[in-house]
Design a protein around this motif. Structure first.
Motif, PDB file in Angstrom:
ATOM      1  N   ARG A 197       0.809  -1.223   0.000  1.00 55.82           N
ATOM      2  CA  ARG A 197       0.000   0.000   0.000  1.00 55.82           C
ATOM      3  C   ARG A 197       0.847   1.281   0.000  1.00 55.82           C
ATOM      4  O   ARG A 197       0.324   2.372   0.217  1.00 55.82           O
ATOM      5  CB  ARG A 197      -0.943   0.005   1.200  1.00 55.82           C
ATOM      6  N   SER A 198       2.162   1.154  -0.250  1.00 55.04           N
ATOM      7  CA  SER A 198       3.041   2.329  -0.220  1.00 55.04           C
ATOM      8  C   SER A 198       3.792   2.513  -1.537  1.00 55.04           C
ATOM      9  O   SER A 198       5.030   2.447  -1.570  1.00 55.04           O
ATOM     10  CB  SER A 198       4.037   2.207   0.941  1.00 55.04           C
ATOM     11  N   PRO A 199       3.070   2.754  -2.640  1.00 53.18           N
ATOM     12  CA  PRO A 199       3.756   2.917  -3.928  1.00 53.18           C
ATOM     13  C   PRO A 199       4.647   4.153  -3.977  1.00 53.18           C
ATOM     14  O   PRO A 199       5.643   4.168  -4.704  1.00 53.18           O
ATOM     15  CB  PRO A 199       2.600   3.023  -4.928  1.00 53.18           C
ATOM     16  N   ASN A 200       4.323   5.191  -3.211  1.00 52.05           N
ATOM     17  CA  ASN A 200       5.173   6.386  -3.203  1.00 52.05           C
ATOM     18  C   ASN A 200       6.538   6.091  -2.596  1.00 52.05           C
ATOM     19  O   ASN A 200       7.572   6.572  -3.077  1.00 52.05           O
ATOM     20  CB  ASN A 200       4.478   7.531  -2.454  1.00 52.05           C
ATOM     21  N   ARG A 201       6.559   5.273  -1.571  1.00 49.77           N
ATOM     22  CA  ARG A 201       7.833   4.875  -0.980  1.00 49.77           C
ATOM     23  C   ARG A 201       8.617   3.982  -1.943  1.00 49.77           C
ATOM     24  O   ARG A 201       9.843   4.076  -2.028  1.00 49.77           O
ATOM     25  CB  ARG A 201       7.600   4.137   0.345  1.00 49.77           C
ATOM     26  N   ARG A 202       7.913   3.100  -2.625  1.00 51.78           N
ATOM     27  CA  ARG A 202       8.578   2.215  -3.587  1.00 51.78           C
ATOM     28  C   ARG A 202       9.227   3.034  -4.696  1.00 51.78           C
ATOM     29  O   ARG A 202      10.365   2.768  -5.104  1.00 51.78           O
ATOM     30  CB  ARG A 202       7.568   1.220  -4.168  1.00 51.78           C
ATOM     31  N   ALA A 203       8.517   4.064  -5.173  1.00 50.34           N
ATOM     32  CA  ALA A 203       9.076   4.920  -6.218  1.00 50.34           C
ATOM     33  C   ALA A 203      10.302   5.665  -5.698  1.00 50.34           C
ATOM     34  O   ALA A 203      11.317   5.802  -6.401  1.00 50.34           O
ATOM     35  CB  ALA A 203       8.016   5.904  -6.702  1.00 50.34           C
ATOM     36  N   HIS A 204      10.215   6.132  -4.445  1.00 50.08           N
ATOM     37  CA  HIS A 204      11.344   6.859  -3.843  1.00 50.08           C
ATOM     38  C   HIS A 204      12.589   5.982  -3.758  1.00 50.08           C
ATOM     39  O   HIS A 204      13.673   6.371  -4.216  1.00 50.08           O
ATOM     40  CB  HIS A 204      10.952   7.344  -2.444  1.00 50.08           C
ATOM     41  N   ILE A 205      12.449   4.784  -3.176  1.00 57.91           N
ATOM     42  CA  ILE A 205      13.625   3.951  -2.966  1.00 57.91           C
ATOM     43  C   ILE A 205      14.165   3.409  -4.286  1.00 57.91           C
ATOM     44  O   ILE A 205      15.376   3.192  -4.424  1.00 57.91           O
ATOM     45  CB  ILE A 205      13.327   2.812  -1.959  1.00 57.91           C
ATOM     46  N   THR A 206      13.300   3.223  -5.273  1.00 59.85           N
ATOM     47  CA  THR A 206      13.764   2.786  -6.591  1.00 59.85           C
ATOM     48  C   THR A 206      14.650   3.854  -7.221  1.00 59.85           C
ATOM     49  O   THR A 206      15.690   3.547  -7.820  1.00 59.85           O
ATOM     50  CB  THR A 206      12.570   2.467  -7.503  1.00 59.85           C
ATOM     51  N   ARG A 207      14.256   5.112  -7.063  1.00 59.84           N
ATOM     52  CA  ARG A 207      15.085   6.221  -7.570  1.00 59.84           C
ATOM     53  C   ARG A 207      16.422   6.269  -6.834  1.00 59.84           C
ATOM     54  O   ARG A 207      17.476   6.483  -7.442  1.00 59.84           O
ATOM     55  CB  ARG A 207      14.352   7.554  -7.423  1.00 59.84           C
TER      56      ARG A 207
ATOM     57  N   LEU B 143      18.767 -16.436   2.374  1.00 60.97           N
ATOM     58  CA  LEU B 143      19.179 -17.840   2.438  1.00 60.97           C
ATOM     59  C   LEU B 143      18.777 -18.587   1.172  1.00 60.97           C
ATOM     60  O   LEU B 143      19.577 -19.347   0.602  1.00 60.97           O
ATOM     61  CB  LEU B 143      18.559 -18.510   3.661  1.00 60.97           C
ATOM     62  N   GLU B 144      17.558 -18.373   0.719  1.00 58.04           N
ATOM     63  CA  GLU B 144      17.079 -19.048  -0.489  1.00 58.04           C
ATOM     64  C   GLU B 144      17.913 -18.679  -1.706  1.00 58.04           C
ATOM     65  O   GLU B 144      18.183 -19.526  -2.566  1.00 58.04           O
ATOM     66  CB  GLU B 144      15.614 -18.684  -0.739  1.00 58.04           C
ATOM     67  N   ASP B 145      18.337 -17.412  -1.764  1.00 58.54           N
ATOM     68  CA  ASP B 145      19.088 -16.933  -2.926  1.00 58.54           C
ATOM     69  C   ASP B 145      20.579 -17.253  -2.845  1.00 58.54           C
ATOM     70  O   ASP B 145      21.323 -17.000  -3.806  1.00 58.54           O
ATOM     71  CB  ASP B 145      18.882 -15.426  -3.096  1.00 58.54           C
ATOM     72  N   GLY B 146      21.027 -17.769  -1.720  1.00 59.64           N
ATOM     73  CA  GLY B 146      22.400 -18.245  -1.613  1.00 59.64           C
ATOM     74  C   GLY B 146      23.464 -17.190  -1.378  1.00 59.64           C
ATOM     75  O   GLY B 146      24.650 -17.456  -1.592  1.00 59.64           O
ATOM     76  N   HIS B 147      23.086 -15.993  -0.906  1.00 58.07           N
ATOM     77  CA  HIS B 147      24.079 -14.941  -0.675  1.00 58.07           C
ATOM     78  C   HIS B 147      24.833 -15.170   0.641  1.00 58.07           C
ATOM     79  O   HIS B 147      24.243 -15.588   1.632  1.00 58.07           O
ATOM     80  CB  HIS B 147      23.399 -13.573  -0.631  1.00 58.07           C
ATOM     81  N   GLU B 148      26.117 -14.872   0.643  1.00 56.63           N
ATOM     82  CA  GLU B 148      26.909 -14.948   1.863  1.00 56.63           C
ATOM     83  C   GLU B 148      26.715 -13.708   2.730  1.00 56.63           C
ATOM     84  O   GLU B 148      26.932 -13.746   3.941  1.00 56.63           O
ATOM     85  CB  GLU B 148      28.392 -15.128   1.527  1.00 56.63           C
ATOM     86  N   HIS B 149      26.331 -12.626   2.102  1.00 54.46           N
ATOM     87  CA  HIS B 149      26.014 -11.383   2.815  1.00 54.46           C
ATOM     88  C   HIS B 149      25.127 -10.560   1.891  1.00 54.46           C
ATOM     89  O   HIS B 149      25.136 -10.728   0.663  1.00 54.46           O
ATOM     90  CB  HIS B 149      27.269 -10.605   3.206  1.00 54.46           C
ATOM     91  N   ALA B 150      24.349  -9.675   2.480  1.00 54.08           N
ATOM     92  CA  ALA B 150      23.426  -8.864   1.677  1.00 54.08           C
ATOM     93  C   ALA B 150      23.140  -7.561   2.403  1.00 54.08           C
ATOM     94  O   ALA B 150      23.407  -7.414   3.605  1.00 54.08           O
ATOM     95  CB  ALA B 150      22.132  -9.637   1.409  1.00 54.08           C
ATOM     96  N   LEU B 151      22.593  -6.626   1.656  1.00 50.75           N
ATOM     97  CA  LEU B 151      22.206  -5.334   2.188  1.00 50.75           C
ATOM     98  C   LEU B 151      20.690  -5.313   2.368  1.00 50.75           C
ATOM     99  O   LEU B 151      19.952  -5.635   1.435  1.00 50.75           O
ATOM    100  CB  LEU B 151      22.635  -4.226   1.212  1.00 50.75           C
ATOM    101  N   VAL B 152      20.237  -4.978   3.561  1.00 49.94           N
ATOM    102  CA  VAL B 152      18.809  -4.892   3.856  1.00 49.94           C
ATOM    103  C   VAL B 152      18.439  -3.420   4.007  1.00 49.94           C
ATOM    104  O   VAL B 152      19.088  -2.684   4.761  1.00 49.94           O
ATOM    105  CB  VAL B 152      18.451  -5.661   5.138  1.00 49.94           C
ATOM    106  N   LEU B 153      17.390  -2.999   3.299  1.00 51.66           N
ATOM    107  CA  LEU B 153      16.972  -1.604   3.321  1.00 51.66           C
ATOM    108  C   LEU B 153      15.472  -1.487   3.579  1.00 51.66           C
ATOM    109  O   LEU B 153      14.690  -2.298   3.081  1.00 51.66           O
ATOM    110  CB  LEU B 153      17.263  -0.927   1.973  1.00 51.66           C
ATOM    111  N   GLU B 154      15.092  -0.488   4.347  1.00 47.38           N
ATOM    112  CA  GLU B 154      13.703  -0.072   4.407  1.00 47.38           C
ATOM    113  C   GLU B 154      13.504   1.003   3.350  1.00 47.38           C
ATOM    114  O   GLU B 154      14.471   1.547   2.802  1.00 47.38           O
ATOM    115  CB  GLU B 154      13.355   0.401   5.813  1.00 47.38           C
ATOM    116  N   ASP B 155      12.255   1.314   3.041  1.00 49.04           N
ATOM    117  CA  ASP B 155      11.979   2.131   1.855  1.00 49.04           C
ATOM    118  C   ASP B 155      11.925   3.629   2.114  1.00 49.04           C
ATOM    119  O   ASP B 155      11.616   4.400   1.207  1.00 49.04           O
ATOM    120  CB  ASP B 155      10.671   1.670   1.196  1.00 49.04           C
ATOM    121  N   ASP B 156      12.246   4.071   3.340  1.00 49.21           N
ATOM    122  CA  ASP B 156      12.143   5.499   3.668  1.00 49.21           C
ATOM    123  C   ASP B 156      13.505   6.116   3.943  1.00 49.21           C
ATOM    124  O   ASP B 156      13.626   7.055   4.727  1.00 49.21           O
ATOM    125  CB  ASP B 156      11.223   5.705   4.873  1.00 49.21           C
TER     126      ASP B 156
END
Length: 267
Positions: free
Chosen positions: A10-20, A77-90
């Motif tokens: 329900r937060s398309p504005n945040r999705r657009a922001h973080i995609t940019r 874990l499913e994607d097999g990464h040894e490390h990854a970056l986790v981000l919230e959208d704001d």
């Protein structure tokens, strides 16, 4: 480095922001649809322990946030990464975020997280002891008081940490950013912070949990109503106030001081 971004449907504005924001960094990423607290059964004790509900003014949002991060750990874990970056959208990202996280990776070990966005009510105090100089301007360090550290807006996590989180988080007893609890429970071996703060919260977005609200839940709803109506002067004042609060929480310094609780089993 691959990034996983938590975004509510329900937060398309945040999705657009973080995609940019991500487009500026060049990082590959996946948008992970977050768990919306509005649809949770808060009485499901197999998923949400009463302790989590009791300590939160915004229990549905807090539970949804924690479950969203858990969902990301499963994906890593499913994607097999040894490390990854986790981000919230704001959050607001620096253009050189890829370079920054690649400087961190060689220093990761065990079940570890490195926070790229963090805060503390009285400002963040980092320990000079055990700190690592990554570049002329960046330092990796342990917090003096891990219990004071909040925010899960941006962090690098290892596969070992994801494995332990998936195995041991349910039923939820802690918020996504209760790093001291996660460490004390043995789900993490170490929690470190990167200074200066590379990723910041964007004051234009209201916290869905209420951490930076200007008072009670009612006050938070009133602020949200004002922001939606876009009354120019009031809107600017609210954003200024929110940015000021964020600035206070995100202050940091490195000091020679004893740890309240040393947040590492790896040193």
């Amino acid at each position: 480095m691959h990034a996983y971004v938590i975004n509510l449907e329900r937060s398309p504005n945040r999705r657009a922001h973080i995609t940019r924001e991500l487009a500026r960094t060049g990082l590959t990423h996946d948008i992970v649809t977050g768990v919306d607290g509005q649809g949770l059964d808060l009485g499901d004790r197999a998923t949400i322990a009463p302790e989590l509900l009791a300590k939160n003014d915004f229990p549905a949002g807090s539970a949804g946030c924690a479950l969203s991060h858990l969902q990301v750990y499963r994906r890593i874990l499913e994607d097999g990464h040894e490390h990854a970056l986790v981000l919230e959208d704001d959050v607001t990202l620096p253009a050189d975020l890829g370079t920054i996280v690649e400087q961190v990776v060689p220093h990761l070990t065990g079940a570890e997280v490195v926070l790229l966005n963090y805060g503390s009510r009285d400002g963040v105090v980092l320990a000079r002891e055990g700190s690592v100089r990554l570049s002329a301007t960046r330092t990796l360090a342990l917090p003096v008081d891990i219990a004071s550290i909040v925010n899960a807006g941006a962090y690098v996590i290892t596969r070992d940490a994801c494995r332990r989180m998936v195995a041991g988080l349910l039923p939820l007893r802690a918020n996504a950013d209760e790093w001291d609890y996660l460490y004390e429970q043995g789900l993490l071996d170490r929690v470190r912070l990167l200074r200066p703060l590379p990723v910041t919260k964007n004051a234009s977005f209201e916290s869905t949990i209420g951490l930076y609200s200007l008072g009670s839940g009612v006050a938070s709803r009133l602020v949200a109503s004002v922001l939606r109506r876009r009354i120019p002067l009031v809107h600017r004042l609210v954003l200024w106030r929110r940015q000021r609060i964020l600035g206070q929480w995100e202050r940091s310094e490195v000091v020679d001081a004893p740890f309240t609780t040393r947040p590492s089993r790896l040193d």
